[in-house]
Structure formats: C-alpha cells, structure tokens
Motif scaffolding. Structure first.
Motif, PDB file in Angstrom:
ATOM      1  N   TRP A 242       0.865  -1.176   0.000  1.00 56.61           N
ATOM      2  CA  TRP A 242       0.000   0.000   0.000  1.00 56.61           C
ATOM      3  C   TRP A 242       0.895   1.217   0.000  1.00 56.61           C
ATOM      4  O   TRP A 242       1.855   1.262   0.762  1.00 56.61           O
ATOM      5  CB  TRP A 242      -0.879  -0.008   1.257  1.00 56.61           C
ATOM      6  CG  TRP A 242      -1.940   1.034   1.223  1.00 56.61           C
ATOM      7  CD1 TRP A 242      -3.202   0.880   0.731  1.00 56.61           C
ATOM      8  CD2 TRP A 242      -1.852   2.376   1.691  1.00 56.61           C
ATOM      9  NE1 TRP A 242      -3.892   2.046   0.868  1.00 56.61           N
ATOM     10  CE2 TRP A 242      -3.089   2.988   1.450  1.00 56.61           C
ATOM     11  CE3 TRP A 242      -0.850   3.137   2.269  1.00 56.61           C
ATOM     12  CZ2 TRP A 242      -3.345   4.318   1.767  1.00 56.61           C
ATOM     13  CZ3 TRP A 242      -1.108   4.452   2.592  1.00 56.61           C
ATOM     14  CH2 TRP A 242      -2.341   5.014   2.347  1.00 56.61           C
ATOM     15  N   PRO A 243       0.694   2.216  -0.787  1.00 56.54           N
ATOM     16  CA  PRO A 243      -0.445   2.362  -1.689  1.00 56.54           C
ATOM     17  C   PRO A 243      -0.226   1.721  -3.053  1.00 56.54           C
ATOM     18  O   PRO A 243       0.874   1.732  -3.578  1.00 56.54           O
ATOM     19  CB  PRO A 243      -0.586   3.869  -1.834  1.00 56.54           C
ATOM     20  CG  PRO A 243       0.779   4.403  -1.669  1.00 56.54           C
ATOM     21  CD  PRO A 243       1.457   3.469  -0.696  1.00 56.54           C
ATOM     22  N   ARG A 244      -1.305   1.210  -3.568  1.00 59.28           N
ATOM     23  CA  ARG A 244      -1.361   0.626  -4.900  1.00 59.28           C
ATOM     24  C   ARG A 244      -2.013   1.624  -5.839  1.00 59.28           C
ATOM     25  O   ARG A 244      -2.922   2.357  -5.455  1.00 59.28           O
ATOM     26  CB  ARG A 244      -2.207  -0.657  -4.904  1.00 59.28           C
ATOM     27  CG  ARG A 244      -1.512  -1.812  -4.266  1.00 59.28           C
ATOM     28  CD  ARG A 244      -0.448  -2.261  -5.216  1.00 59.28           C
ATOM     29  NE  ARG A 244       0.226  -3.455  -4.801  1.00 59.28           N
ATOM     30  CZ  ARG A 244       1.539  -3.582  -4.837  1.00 59.28           C
ATOM     31  NH1 ARG A 244       2.297  -2.598  -5.200  1.00 59.28           N
ATOM     32  NH2 ARG A 244       2.104  -4.704  -4.507  1.00 59.28           N
ATOM     33  N   PHE A 245      -1.557   1.632  -7.082  1.00 62.05           N
ATOM     34  CA  PHE A 245      -2.198   2.465  -8.094  1.00 62.05           C
ATOM     35  C   PHE A 245      -3.455   1.752  -8.560  1.00 62.05           C
ATOM     36  O   PHE A 245      -3.453   0.548  -8.787  1.00 62.05           O
ATOM     37  CB  PHE A 245      -1.272   2.684  -9.285  1.00 62.05           C
ATOM     38  CG  PHE A 245       0.029   3.369  -8.945  1.00 62.05           C
ATOM     39  CD1 PHE A 245       0.085   4.367  -7.980  1.00 62.05           C
ATOM     40  CD2 PHE A 245       1.186   3.029  -9.602  1.00 62.05           C
ATOM     41  CE1 PHE A 245       1.278   5.005  -7.675  1.00 62.05           C
ATOM     42  CE2 PHE A 245       2.388   3.660  -9.313  1.00 62.05           C
ATOM     43  CZ  PHE A 245       2.424   4.651  -8.347  1.00 62.05           C
ATOM     44  N   SER A 246      -4.542   2.489  -8.700  1.00 64.81           N
ATOM     45  CA  SER A 246      -5.770   1.862  -9.182  1.00 64.81           C
ATOM     46  C   SER A 246      -6.643   2.830  -9.969  1.00 64.81           C
ATOM     47  O   SER A 246      -7.210   2.448 -10.982  1.00 64.81           O
ATOM     48  CB  SER A 246      -6.568   1.265  -8.028  1.00 64.81           C
ATOM     49  OG  SER A 246      -6.917   2.270  -7.105  1.00 64.81           O
ATOM     50  N   LEU A 247      -6.768   4.046  -9.537  1.00 65.61           N
ATOM     51  CA  LEU A 247      -7.681   4.989 -10.173  1.00 65.61           C
ATOM     52  C   LEU A 247      -6.971   6.078 -10.967  1.00 65.61           C
ATOM     53  O   LEU A 247      -7.618   6.930 -11.561  1.00 65.61           O
ATOM     54  CB  LEU A 247      -8.568   5.647  -9.105  1.00 65.61           C
ATOM     55  CG  LEU A 247      -9.394   4.684  -8.260  1.00 65.61           C
ATOM     56  CD1 LEU A 247     -10.103   5.440  -7.146  1.00 65.61           C
ATOM     57  CD2 LEU A 247     -10.394   3.936  -9.127  1.00 65.61           C
ATOM     58  N   GLU A 248      -5.650   6.048 -10.998  1.00 65.01           N
ATOM     59  CA  GLU A 248      -4.884   7.096 -11.643  1.00 65.01           C
ATOM     60  C   GLU A 248      -4.894   6.951 -13.160  1.00 65.01           C
ATOM     61  O   GLU A 248      -4.856   5.846 -13.688  1.00 65.01           O
ATOM     62  CB  GLU A 248      -3.427   7.075 -11.157  1.00 65.01           C
ATOM     63  CG  GLU A 248      -3.257   7.407  -9.698  1.00 65.01           C
ATOM     64  CD  GLU A 248      -3.592   6.253  -8.765  1.00 65.01           C
ATOM     65  OE1 GLU A 248      -3.751   6.495  -7.570  1.00 65.01           O
ATOM     66  OE2 GLU A 248      -3.724   5.093  -9.224  1.00 65.01           O
TER      67      GLU A 248
ATOM     68  N   LEU B 283       5.669  -1.337 -11.186  1.00 66.24           N
ATOM     69  CA  LEU B 283       4.766  -0.242 -11.560  1.00 66.24           C
ATOM     70  C   LEU B 283       3.379  -0.340 -10.927  1.00 66.24           C
ATOM     71  O   LEU B 283       2.447   0.324 -11.357  1.00 66.24           O
ATOM     72  CB  LEU B 283       4.630  -0.135 -13.089  1.00 66.24           C
ATOM     73  CG  LEU B 283       5.929  -0.024 -13.874  1.00 66.24           C
ATOM     74  CD1 LEU B 283       5.638   0.031 -15.366  1.00 66.24           C
ATOM     75  CD2 LEU B 283       6.738   1.183 -13.441  1.00 66.24           C
ATOM     76  N   SER B 284       3.234  -1.150  -9.889  1.00 60.48           N
ATOM     77  CA  SER B 284       1.923  -1.369  -9.279  1.00 60.48           C
ATOM     78  C   SER B 284       1.543  -0.322  -8.239  1.00 60.48           C
ATOM     79  O   SER B 284       0.384  -0.209  -7.865  1.00 60.48           O
ATOM     80  CB  SER B 284       1.881  -2.742  -8.624  1.00 60.48           C
ATOM     81  OG  SER B 284       2.848  -2.787  -7.580  1.00 60.48           O
ATOM     82  N   GLY B 285       2.527   0.403  -7.749  1.00 61.23           N
ATOM     83  CA  GLY B 285       2.253   1.380  -6.700  1.00 61.23           C
ATOM     84  C   GLY B 285       3.515   2.120  -6.328  1.00 61.23           C
ATOM     85  O   GLY B 285       4.513   2.088  -7.058  1.00 61.23           O
TER      86      GLY B 285
END
Length: 118
Positions: A25-31, A48-50
C-alpha cells in the motif's frame, strides 16, 4: 499540514503511519496515465503497481516518497502528484487507526473524524 487534516486536531506531519504501514500500500488503481507519469520514477515500485516501499536494515519500511522521521516530523516528496489512494486517506479514519496501531502510535485520544468529514 495536509490539506485534508484539520490542524487543530490532526497533525499528520508528526505521524506518517499511513505511509509506513505495509509494502503493498499504496497501490495504483484509479490514476490516469498522465497522473502516473507525473510521479517521479524513483518513487514508483519496480513492477509499476504502486509506490516504492523502502525497507531499512532493521526490517522497517516506508513509502520511498516519505521524508523525515516517523512519529516526529514527516512530509511527502510527491504530495502535489500523490496517488489517489493517498488523497483518499483521511486523518483519523479506520485505516489511519489501523496504521497507527500497527506502528505503536496512540489512537485513544484521536477525535472522531466524522465530526470533521461527516
């Protein structure tokens, strides 16, 4: 102070627990692609996941963009372009309490965030 932090009750810049809670955490999801491109490469995880999570010799970790000393004075090197999950994190919310407890920081005297974020 963080723009989401009522300075009279929450001093996020003296905590930092949410940025040192866990490696995934933090993970990229909504960017969007544009938002992700704005985050300097040295702060992004290799896959590149977060955000990149640095672990020190004692086994303690934290977001690579977190500056300063946990529990004393911290800041975010990418605050203006931080991921959405960081923007959504609210001082005093359940996730804040969870991170603070995990790092041994007090939660008993924190006020109810619903009074401020209701």
């Amino acid at each position: 102070m963080l723009e989401t932090s009522p300075p009279e009750i929450f001093d996020c810049q003296s905590c930092g627990a949410c940025c040192a809670y866990q490696a995934d955490w933090p993970r990229f999801s909504l960017e969007s692609d544009e938002q992700l491109a704005a985050i300097p490469e040295q702060f992004v995880a290799a896959d590149l996941s977060g955000m990149k999570f640095d672990v020190d010799a004692s086994g303690k970790g934290r977001c690579a963009a977190l500056t300063g000393t946990l529990g004393k004075h911290v800041g975010c090197a990418v605050y203006a372009v931080r991921p959405q999950v960081c923007r959504d994190c609210m001082p005093g919310d359940p996730e804040c309490h969870m991170a603070r407890k995990a790092l041994g920081f007090a939660v008993e005297d924190l006020p109810d965030p619903d009074v401020y974020y209701g």
